[in-house]
Design an enzyme around this catalytic site. Structure first.
Site, PDB file in Angstrom:
ATOM      1  N   CYS A  13       0.845  -1.199   0.000  1.00 42.52           N
ATOM      2  CA  CYS A  13       0.000   0.000   0.000  1.00 42.52           C
ATOM      3  C   CYS A  13       0.873   1.238   0.000  1.00 42.52           C
ATOM      4  CB  CYS A  13      -0.934   0.010   1.204  1.00 42.52           C
ATOM      5  SG  CYS A  13      -0.073   0.257   2.769  1.00 42.52           S
ATOM      6  N   CYS A  16       3.565   1.670   2.630  1.00 45.10           N
ATOM      7  CA  CYS A  16       4.840   0.984   2.349  1.00 45.10           C
ATOM      8  C   CYS A  16       5.728   1.892   1.505  1.00 45.10           C
ATOM      9  CB  CYS A  16       4.610  -0.313   1.568  1.00 45.10           C
ATOM     10  SG  CYS A  16       3.559  -1.500   2.401  1.00 45.10           S
ATOM     11  N   ASP A 432       7.844  27.781 -32.876  1.00 39.98           N
ATOM     12  CA  ASP A 432       8.928  28.273 -33.719  1.00 39.98           C
ATOM     13  C   ASP A 432       8.405  28.172 -35.154  1.00 39.98           C
ATOM     14  OD1 ASP A 432      11.632  28.890 -34.568  1.00 39.98           O
ATOM     15  OD2 ASP A 432      11.727  26.808 -35.211  1.00 39.98           O
ATOM     16  N   ASP A 631      12.243  22.810 -32.829  1.00 41.35           N
ATOM     17  CA  ASP A 631      12.956  21.641 -33.353  1.00 41.35           C
ATOM     18  C   ASP A 631      14.459  21.826 -33.458  1.00 41.35           C
ATOM     19  OD1 ASP A 631      12.951  23.501 -35.434  1.00 41.35           O
ATOM     20  OD2 ASP A 631      12.997  21.926 -36.966  1.00 41.35           O
ATOM     21  N   ASP A 635      16.420  26.488 -30.410  1.00 41.58           N
ATOM     22  CA  ASP A 635      15.175  26.464 -29.620  1.00 41.58           C
ATOM     23  C   ASP A 635      15.395  25.909 -28.207  1.00 41.58           C
ATOM     24  OD1 ASP A 635      13.616  27.424 -31.759  1.00 41.58           O
ATOM     25  OD2 ASP A 635      13.456  25.412 -32.599  1.00 41.58           O
TER      26      ASP A 635
END
Length: 745
Positions: A13, A16, A432, A631, A635
């Site tokens: 649980c 733990c 971009d 990309d 960036d």
């Protein structure tokens, strides 16, 4: 700083999970430690100068659990163990049911009008009645020994968990039952009414069923990883000394020559050195159209070769392949925690000790009020059994596992639970321009001719002139001619005129190709093409003028074309209430033309690469949650600065590394998909936490007898056990609804 992942065994649980975290965080050198109950993994960031992985494993074992370093975990063996655990739980449930069924008939049959044979009836044979119940309950207690083993161990270590609650509650019922049996045999038959065996057995039966359903459901939450792992082939066909040889996948080394025939899976990543084919990469990118591959093309492991035989040189093997990297990203995300989980973690840490305290206080309180041991015991057991923190611990990780897995299925790789949570708050998305909204590769868009010359003749002259040029606009003209299969002419002269264009001689004709300044410099009358060129410029296109023997012959316009889905993706973001901005180094006129074309709200033009992050920060200072989509290397700072960085999968490694989310298909339609998935997942988590908290807030007072005080019912320990099991299963079932998630269309 080092980060290690450990597989943890023995957790039942969220308490733990909390104890494992607490124990490891106490170690000197540990920077951060997080346990995911759903994946049963511990992720630790630590200073390796002060601490080793062995120290962490030892600490976890001292806390009462077993830890194994992730790299030493055999995935297949781990899966087999899970299957074995599910089977074992089912067997335990069946055995418990076999004994609990008759036990319930004997102990409670008379309450529903069922008359028992006289030799085991309550009135005629109280001794047999009690003894048979003891004999039927004992096997159920024995088969559920793990609850007691773990529960008592954690209790003695001062870190009680769910099993401790079950162990105390059922042991109390069983022990009181034995006490009652002894009293009956000593000549006190009235104790036959005080037997609690059916409560102990039924609680164990229902909780075992709940655990079984939970294990089956947890197995379903990790299906995304299983699917990804199942993509890679088991063997590879390699060339050794000119001969084909089939070897296990793990034996393939970088530099090996791999042979792939039609219908085969590509074993590892590499570069084609012989042959051509079309490859289905849909399992990794989600793109259904096969991709053409020729010499020098890259191939990705686990994709499917469709129609040609190829040879390629292996470049990335083992954990370096694209598939392995994706699996690691998804695993890391599934094992990570979202900030929303912190409240549940804090509560779970104090939960079990508080519940034990409440059970003792309410049990003693009712005993002093009623002087009825049986009644007080009912309250004590009910409080212990109903208050299980399982549902709390499972509420967040199960939803995150399914959310990130679903994202991977659609080619949206979400790197962490934090990124998944942050995305739902996004108010502004900055794209971009080049390579994100646009293709990033200039294309010929318009050919306008003047006089008797044809389009094809003009393109032939322009492409022949630009053949020796390395300018991107010139390359676009040459490519257009190649696509149209036009044969180029030989140049007799080539002169580059910086900032203006070029001058060439073809077939004895003097040709100028370049911008308006080049035409003006050579006193060439543009006629009505000047006005047409202005129109092209407002559309974001770059017009290039061509003159032959000092007479204008035409214009070829080149532009970085908008990606197919850019406009649609932006429309969907607007429908979702998200503002869309665009950032570019291009001039304002070109930027505005693209923005108008796709429906952008705000434009940041003429922004230098180093200033992109500053523009993101400026938006954040307006109080907006910002996602940046890019990309390129330039960036990366902006992706890192934004609240959520989204990298295009076809982009650079640096951009992908800086981002929180990676779009494998390089399709902008996946930006709204990522935000929608985040919103759905967070909504699911909130529902789960509401039910988990609500269940305990309502259940514990009822178990303590609050309703009984006002003339209402008293909660039976058996019903409490069933309710506890249902709460965990309902939370996982709700999380599994995310499997029906569909992207925006």
């Amino acid at each position: 700083m080092k980060e290690n992942t450990f597989k943890i065994e023995g957790m039942t649980c969220s308490s733990c999970a909390g104890h494992v975290e607490k124990a490891t965080r106490k170690l000197e050198g540990v920077i951060e430690a997080n346990v995911n109950l759903a994946t049963e993994k511990l992720v630790v960031k630590f200073d390796e100068k002060k601490l080793s992985a062995k120290d962490i494993i030892s600490t976890v074992e001292n806390a009462g659990y077993k830890a194994t370093a992730q790299e030493k975990v055999d995935t297949e063996k781990s899966e087999n163990l899970r299957e074995k655990e599910i089977k074992e739980l089912w067997n335990r449930f069946i055995i418990s049911l076999i004994f609990t069924g008759p036990l319930l008939i004997i102990s409670m049959g008379h309450m529903v009008g069922y008359s028992l044979p006289s030799f085991i009836s309550l009135e005629d044979s109280p001794r047999t009645f009690a003894l048979v119940q003891l004999l039927l309950t004992t096997p159920v207690m024995l088969v559920g020994y793990k609850f007691f083993k773990v529960g008592v161990r954690t209790l003695l270590k001062g870190s009680p968990n769910m099993d401790s609650l079950i162990a105390i509650g059922t042991s109390a019922a069983y022990a009181y039952g034995i006490f009652a049996v002894i009293k009956i045999f000593q000549g006190y038959p009235r104790y036959a009414h005080d037997l609690y065996f059916e409560s102990a057995a039924t609680i164990l039966l229902l909780i075992t069923l709940g655990k079984y359903l939970e294990s089956v459901s947890k197995g379903k939450t990790s299906e995304a990883i299983k699917k990804l792992m199942g993509l890679a082939p088991k063997t590879a066909r390699v060339e050794v000394d000119g001969k084909e040889k089939v070897i296990p996948l793990e034996d393939v080394k970088a530099g090996d020559i791999v042979i792939v025939k039609p219908g085969d899976k590509i074993p590892v990543d590499g570069i084609v050195i012989e042959g051509s084919t079309a490859i289905d990469e849909s399992m990794l990118t989600g793109e259904s159209i096969p991709v053409e591959k020729t010499i020098d093309s890259e191939v990705i492991g686990a994709s499917i070769n469709k129609n040609g035989t190829i040879k390629y040189r292996a470049t990335k093997v083992g954990k370096d392949t694209a598939l392995a990297q994706i699996i690691k990203l998804v695993e890391d995300a599934q094992g990570s925690k979202a900030p929303i989980a912190k409240l549940a973690d804090i509560i779970s840490g104090y939960f079990v000790p508080v519940v034990i305290g409440l059970a003792i206080v309410s049990g003693l309180g009712w005993y002093f009020v009623t002087k009825d041991v049986e009644f007080a015991l009912t309250i004590f057991i009910s409080v212990l059994v109903i208050a299980c923190p399982c549902a709390l611990g499972l509420a967040t990780p199960t939803a995150i596992m399914i959310g990130t897995g679903k994202g991977a299925e659609y080619g949206v790789l979400i790197k962490s639970g934090e990124a998944l949570e942050s995305a739902h708050k996004v108010q502004t998305v900055i794209f971009d321009k080049t390579g994100t909204i646009t293709e990033g590769k200039p294309k010929v868009t318009d050919i306008l001719v003047e006089g008797m010359i044809t389009e094809e003749e003009l393109l032939t002259i322009a492409a022949s002139a630009e053949k020796g040029s390395e300018h991107p606009l010139g390359e676009a003209i040459v490519k257009e001619a190649e696509d149209r299969k036009i044969e180029l002419k030989k140049l007799d002269k080539f002169v580059a005129i910086p900032g203006h264009g070029i001058e060439v001689i073809i077939d004895g004709k003097d040709i100028f190709l370049g911008n308006k300044k080049l035409m003006d410099r050579n006193s060439i009358n543009l006629l009505d093409l000047e006005e047409k060129s202005n129109v092209l410029a407002t559309e974001g296109k770059t017009p290039m003028f061509i003159s032959i023997n000092n007479k204008i012959a035409g214009i070829i316009a080149v532009a970085d074309t908008v990606k197919e889905n850019s406009k649609k993706a932006i429309e969907i973001l607007h429908k979702m209430g998200v503002e869309v901005a665009m950032i570019t180094g291009d001039n304002k006129k070109t930027a505005q033309a693209i923005a108008t074309q796709v429906g952008i709200d705000r434009v940041f033009a003429e922004v230098l690469p180093k200033d992109k992050a500053a523009e993101v920060k400026r938006l954040q200072e307006e109080g907006r949650k910002v996602a940046m989509v890019g990309d390129g290397i330039n960036d990366a700072p902006a992706l890192a600065q934004s609240d959520v960085g989204i990298a295009i999968g076809s982009g650079t490694d640096v951009a992908i590394e800086s981002a929180d989310i990676v779009l494998m298909k390089s399709d902008l339609m996946d930006v709204p998909t990522a935000i929608k998935l985040s919103r759905e997942t967070i909504k699911n988590i909130k529902q789960n936490l509401f039910w988990a908290f609500g269940y305990n807030v309502l259940g514990i007072p009822v178990a303590m007898g609050v309703l009984f005080l006002f003339g209402g019912p008293l909660l039976s320990p058996m019903i409490a056990g069933g309710a506890m099991s249902i709460s965990s299963v309902s939370v996982i079932t709700n999380a599994l609804r995310l499997k029906g998630f569909k992207p925006n269309k």
